[in-house]
Design a protein around this motif. Sequence first.
Motif, PDB file in Angstrom:
ATOM      1  N   UNK A 197      19.391 -36.418  26.627  1.00  0.00           N
ATOM      2  CA  UNK A 197      20.185 -35.946  25.497  1.00  0.00           C
ATOM      3  C   UNK A 197      21.607 -36.505  25.575  1.00  0.00           C
ATOM      4  N   UNK A 198      22.202 -36.460  26.783  1.00  0.00           N
ATOM      5  CA  UNK A 198      23.545 -37.016  26.963  1.00  0.00           C
ATOM      6  C   UNK A 198      23.550 -38.514  26.696  1.00  0.00           C
ATOM      7  N   UNK A 199      22.546 -39.207  27.219  1.00  0.00           N
ATOM      8  CA  UNK A 199      22.461 -40.647  27.016  1.00  0.00           C
ATOM      9  C   UNK A 199      22.308 -40.976  25.536  1.00  0.00           C
ATOM     10  N   UNK A 200      21.445 -40.262  24.862  1.00  0.00           N
ATOM     11  CA  UNK A 200      21.257 -40.495  23.420  1.00  0.00           C
ATOM     12  C   UNK A 200      22.531 -40.216  22.639  1.00  0.00           C
ATOM     13  N   UNK A 201      23.262 -39.202  23.048  1.00  0.00           N
ATOM     14  CA  UNK A 201      24.529 -38.887  22.388  1.00  0.00           C
ATOM     15  C   UNK A 201      25.524 -40.035  22.579  1.00  0.00           C
ATOM     16  N   UNK A 202      25.585 -40.565  23.795  1.00  0.00           N
ATOM     17  CA  UNK A 202      26.487 -41.681  24.074  1.00  0.00           C
ATOM     18  C   UNK A 202      26.103 -42.939  23.293  1.00  0.00           C
ATOM     19  N   UNK A 203      24.820 -43.130  23.106  1.00  0.00           N
ATOM     20  CA  UNK A 203      24.334 -44.357  22.489  1.00  0.00           C
ATOM     21  C   UNK A 203      24.139 -44.275  20.975  1.00  0.00           C
ATOM     22  N   UNK A 240      12.764 -30.287  36.943  1.00  0.00           N
ATOM     23  CA  UNK A 240      12.894 -31.739  36.841  1.00  0.00           C
ATOM     24  C   UNK A 240      12.808 -32.189  35.385  1.00  0.00           C
ATOM     25  N   UNK A 241      11.862 -31.649  34.652  1.00  0.00           N
ATOM     26  CA  UNK A 241      11.722 -31.994  33.231  1.00  0.00           C
ATOM     27  C   UNK A 241      12.969 -31.572  32.461  1.00  0.00           C
ATOM     28  N   UNK A 242      13.447 -30.363  32.694  1.00  0.00           N
ATOM     29  CA  UNK A 242      14.646 -29.875  32.005  1.00  0.00           C
ATOM     30  C   UNK A 242      15.845 -30.759  32.308  1.00  0.00           C
ATOM     31  N   UNK A 243      16.027 -31.114  33.583  1.00  0.00           N
ATOM     32  CA  UNK A 243      17.160 -31.965  33.963  1.00  0.00           C
ATOM     33  C   UNK A 243      17.057 -33.350  33.333  1.00  0.00           C
ATOM     34  N   UNK A 244      15.863 -33.916  33.307  1.00  0.00           N
ATOM     35  CA  UNK A 244      15.689 -35.236  32.695  1.00  0.00           C
ATOM     36  C   UNK A 244      15.969 -35.179  31.198  1.00  0.00           C
ATOM     37  N   UNK A 245      15.524 -34.122  30.544  1.00  0.00           N
ATOM     38  CA  UNK A 245      15.787 -33.988  29.114  1.00  0.00           C
ATOM     39  C   UNK A 245      17.281 -33.848  28.838  1.00  0.00           C
ATOM     40  N   UNK A 246      17.999 -33.128  29.706  1.00  0.00           N
ATOM     41  CA  UNK A 246      19.453 -33.011  29.552  1.00  0.00           C
ATOM     42  C   UNK A 246      20.113 -34.372  29.699  1.00  0.00           C
ATOM     43  N   UNK A 247      19.670 -35.150  30.677  1.00  0.00           N
ATOM     44  CA  UNK A 247      20.226 -36.491  30.876  1.00  0.00           C
ATOM     45  C   UNK A 247      19.944 -37.386  29.673  1.00  0.00           C
TER      46      UNK A 247
END
Length: 71
Positions: free
Chosen positions: A50-56, A41-48
């Motif tokens: 990271x993607x969100x931060x990249x988009x923003x 769960x932690x790994x998946x949230x961090x991946x999300x």
Amino acid sequence: MLKVKYSHSKIMATTTIEIPDEIYDEMKKENIDWEQFIKKTIINQLKKLKKLNELLKNSEVSDEDVLRKIR
């Protein structure tokens, strides 16, 4: 209340959380490897995130703007 204790070695960090007894009692009833569940769960949230931060990263929307919208 969630309390987190954190330690780190060169191999892997260790985090300990405190969970209310009634929640822990419910967890014990399930046939789930909670350590692996939480780790994934932690790994998946961090991946999300990271993607969100990249988009923003080039966005003109501030962190405060986002927080106002989600509250």
